[in-house]
Scaffold this motif. Structure first.
Motif, PDB file in Angstrom:
ATOM      1  N   ALA A 213       0.842  -1.231   0.010  1.00 42.78           N
ATOM      2  CA  ALA A 213       0.167   0.058   0.058  1.00 42.78           C
ATOM      3  C   ALA A 213       0.765   1.217  -0.170  1.00 42.78           C
ATOM      4  O   ALA A 213       0.283   2.065  -0.054  1.00 42.78           O
ATOM      5  N   THR A 214       2.388   1.129  -0.088  1.00 40.68           N
ATOM      6  CA  THR A 214       3.090   2.343   0.301  1.00 40.68           C
ATOM      7  C   THR A 214       4.037   2.048  -0.877  1.00 40.68           C
ATOM      8  O   THR A 214       4.365   1.014  -1.481  1.00 40.68           O
ATOM      9  N   GLU A 215       4.852   3.410  -1.045  1.00 43.70           N
ATOM     10  CA  GLU A 215       6.089   3.240  -1.886  1.00 43.70           C
ATOM     11  C   GLU A 215       7.035   2.528  -0.852  1.00 43.70           C
ATOM     12  O   GLU A 215       7.013   2.582   0.237  1.00 43.70           O
ATOM     13  N   HIS A 228       1.929  11.177  -1.689  1.00 40.54           N
ATOM     14  CA  HIS A 228       2.359  10.388  -3.025  1.00 40.54           C
ATOM     15  C   HIS A 228       2.184  11.255  -4.185  1.00 40.54           C
ATOM     16  O   HIS A 228       3.117  11.536  -4.881  1.00 40.54           O
ATOM     17  N   LYS A 229       1.087  12.288  -4.322  1.00 38.99           N
ATOM     18  CA  LYS A 229       1.133  13.342  -5.208  1.00 38.99           C
ATOM     19  C   LYS A 229       2.440  14.112  -4.981  1.00 38.99           C
ATOM     20  O   LYS A 229       2.829  14.536  -6.315  1.00 38.99           O
ATOM     21  N   MET A 230       2.578  14.810  -4.070  1.00 34.36           N
ATOM     22  CA  MET A 230       3.355  15.656  -3.610  1.00 34.36           C
ATOM     23  C   MET A 230       5.079  15.083  -3.895  1.00 34.36           C
ATOM     24  O   MET A 230       5.904  15.650  -4.728  1.00 34.36           O
ATOM     25  N   ALA A 231       5.314  13.779  -3.389  1.00 36.28           N
ATOM     26  CA  ALA A 231       6.660  13.402  -3.452  1.00 36.28           C
ATOM     27  C   ALA A 231       7.004  12.288  -4.606  1.00 36.28           C
ATOM     28  O   ALA A 231       8.032  12.318  -4.875  1.00 36.28           O
ATOM     29  N   TYR A 232       6.139  11.753  -5.123  1.00 37.05           N
ATOM     30  CA  TYR A 232       6.090  10.794  -6.233  1.00 37.05           C
ATOM     31  C   TYR A 232       5.150  11.215  -7.471  1.00 37.05           C
ATOM     32  O   TYR A 232       4.203  10.506  -7.585  1.00 37.05           O
TER      33      TYR A 232
END
Length: 667
Positions: A213-215, A228-232
């Motif tokens: 569920a995560t990077e 997620h939208k901000m960092a990846y």
């Protein structure tokens, strides 16, 4: 300070005078007594900054991730300029919305003082072949306490106006600080729970699935989230283009039971309930009994099988216990507490002072609710001692006097009590002596009708039954009683999970029902979320925090696993104690069979259980959480509950009897 309690001084403050001079009789105040020990808040017993702390910084977890074959400079001055093994420090959740209370260290007088979360680490290690030989594991202290550690401290935020209030540490007469008290006393609020990279989901006859569920990299953003939208951004856009579907997951089938395991002759497991703790996943497998899966190598590409019933043959390990029909399993804690380690006080003086509290023996067992056999205890301490040669699970007790637990379908452990839902209703069992349980309360029809789930937050139990969600006062479990009128009608309440002042209900076709439980005796629906009708078979829900965003993980039956972002840094009031959730569906995993249950995360803000037993290590010599006797003195007086009004709004008259303004002892 003397001027603030002197009526003749221009600096006189009636609220300060009350707080500083109120005596233990809860009646006398106004001037210092001849003996300081008569004071309720004596300076020798309580650090002055306990009340004068305006806010407390807390770090709920760091991820220490070591990678081999990386030539990097040292982070600290330890004599070596460069290393081949690089360990990065990745903080996870920094917050200022907590107030925790404990006892300070022996050097500073062991007074009541604020506590903070500190050095609560999870560790991962990658070898030279880029194999994750362990992944996001908890640490355990030498004496067996969880490494999700705490320490008493001076917060450096002393104020004269923005101070603590009476209802920060005592029961409010408005009955609106139940969640706050659970936090203050360090019993946990589920707000900071750590789910991690893998979400373990029960799939019935098809076993279970570990859903990614995560990077992998830090920051370990939940896929589809605001972070997620901000960092990846590129990965986030790909996630959106594929319909917000989670691509990666690892399954373990449900047909791995050896022949003749179950006395009914059934050969297939049916994973109905599961709980991850450390390297093991505990599963209630229906006719397969209790099953324990080794998931230590879930992230280890060097192993052909990521999850296994045991890495050795049944001759070397036995990771199952036969029961007729295991419906649910409860680990007494999600923290890695090891009761097998020797508990050694620092010295004889420390032992006499009870600086360190031994780990309660109940933490050596797993607790299985069996539909036919009732309560089954399994000796599981051998899974915690690090020795693989003694991993032979054994049934320690079968207990179902006069069939009182027939039809058991759910179980939780709260302190020294087990709460079990069954055909008779809600049965509360004292397990202070685990092998000598005793029924202390039973609540059945008409108060509860076909209960199927229960959760406890401080003084109250929240029960799902065929009529909805009901509230039981368990302040004294031996006199538990349903709260009259505390009912939220829900057509199909499957399970519930309280998180501070909200409770999340998996409500079948309705989706996710969010209750406002700030006043537990007056619960109400705050909102219903179904993602535009997408969430329509909700069976279970668990909540956890990643960085400073809160997520609900919903077992949505035929639809699989749903990930719902509840709050993010953009949510109004996000850094407050209990921000109102703004749910948004951010990810879905279509599991190959209906998703029935989700494993609970690590309790990162829990240092003691509901009976005052210490679970987490404290980082100052002699420091510790409050024990049950100390908690009882804060909550009761003369054998009755002691409640206080909110001093911020209190209208104090200098000569008025304290009983009129401060709350006379009452139930």
């Amino acid at each position: 300070v003397a001027d603030t309690i002197n009526p003749a001084s221009p600096d006189y403050n009636e609220k300060a005078a009350l707080a500083k001079t109120i005596q233990k009789d809860n009646r006398t105040w106004g001037k210092p007594p001849d003996d300081e020990l008569k004071l309720a808040h004596a300076n020798t017993a309580m650090a002055c900054y306990t009340c004068h702390t305006s806010w407390t910084p807390s770090c709920f977890g760091c991820h220490l991730k070591m990678k081999a074959n990386q030539e990097r400079p040292m982070l600290h001055n330890e004599g070596e300029p460069e290393l081949r093994n690089w360990t990065s420090y990745n903080f996870q959740t920094l917050r200022d919305d907590v107030f925790l209370l404990g006892r300070d260290g022996s050097v500073t007088g062991r007074r009541y003082a604020p506590v903070r979360s500190a050095c609560a680490v999870l560790v991962s290690s990658q070898n030279q072949n880029r194999e994750w030989i362990y992944s996001q594991q908890q640490t355990v202290s030498e004496e067996g306490y969880s490494g999700q550690s705490f320490s008493s401290h001076f917060p450096h935020s002393v104020r004269t106006r923005e101070t603590r209030s009476c209802d920060d540490c005592h029961l409010s007469d408005k009955k609106d600080n139940n969640a706050w008290m659970a936090m203050t006393l360090m019993q946990g609020t589920n707000f900071y729970n750590w789910i991690g990279r893998y979400v373990y989901t029960a799939l019935g006859h098809d076993g279970f699935e570990a859903v990614v569920a995560t990077e992998r990299d830090e920051p370990q953003a939940v896929i589809g989230s605001s972070l997620h939208k901000m960092a990846y951004p590129e990965e986030y856009e790909r996630h959106k283009r594929r319909g917000q579907l989670l691509e990666e997951g690892y399954e373990h089938p449900g047909n791995d039971i050896v022949r003749g395991l179950n006395p009914f002759g059934k050969q297939q497991t049916e994973v109905l309930s599961l709980q991850l703790r450390g390297e093991y996943l505990y599963a209630a497998a229906g006719a397969g009994g209790l099953r324990v899966y080794d998931v230590a190598n879930i992230d280890q590409k060097g192993f052909s099988e990521r999850m296994t019933t045991a890495p050795f043959s049944p001759l070397g390990q036995r990771f199952f216990v036969k029961t007729k029909y295991a419906a649910a399993v409860a680990s007494p804690s999600t923290l890695a507490v090891d009761p097998t380690r020797n508990h050694r006080p620092e010295n004889e003086e420390a032992q006499n002072r009870d600086d360190k509290q031994p780990i309660h023996p109940l933490y050596a067992y797993l607790y299985v609710a069996d539909r036919y056999e009732g309560l089954v205890l399994v000796q599981a301490a051998t899974l915690l001692d690090g020795n693989p040669n003694n991993n032979f699970l054994k049934r320690a007790l079968t207990w179902n006097p006069n069939g009182i637990l027939n039809g058991a379908n759910n179980i939780i452990i709260a302190g020294t009590h087990a709460y079990i839902t069954c055909d008779r209703g809600l049965v509360i069992v004292d397990i202070n002596e685990p092998l000598k349980p005793r029924v202390v309360a039973e609540i059945g029809a008409p108060s509860l009708k076909n209960p199927r789930a229960v959760q406890v937050q401080f003084r109250y139990a929240f029960v799902c039954d065929s009529e909805g969600v009901k509230v039981v006062d368990v302040t004294d479990p031996e006199h538990a009683a349903v709260v009259s009128g505390a009912v939220v009608p829900i057509a199909d309440a499957r399970n519930i999970y309280p998180v501070r002042t909200y409770a999340y209900v998996a409500a079948g076709a309705q989706g996710l029902v969010i209750l406002d439980i700030e006043k537990p005796e007056q619960p109400k629906i705050d909102q219903v979320f179904n993602a535009g009708g997408q969430i329509n078979d909700a069976r279970d829900v668990k909540v956890g925090m990643t960085n400073v965003s809160l997520f609900a993980y919903v077992a949505d039956g035929k639809n699989g696993l749903r990930v719902v972002q509840l709050t993010s840094p953009e949510t109004p009031g996000n850094m407050g104690f209990s921000p109102r959730p703004a749910p948004e569906l951010v990810a879905t995993r279509h599991t190959h069979a209906p998703a029935l249950a989700v494993s609970e995360g690590i309790d990162r803000d829990r240092a003691i259980d509901e009976s005052g037993n210490q679970l987490s290590v404290f980082g100052r010599r002699g420091a510790r959480p409050l024990n049950m006797d100390e908690i009882r003195r804060m909550l009761t007086t003369g054998g009755r509950l002691f409640t206080v009004p909110e001093i911020r709004d209190m209208d104090i008259k200098r000569n008025r009897d304290i009983r009129e303004v401060y709350g006379a002892p009452r139930r």
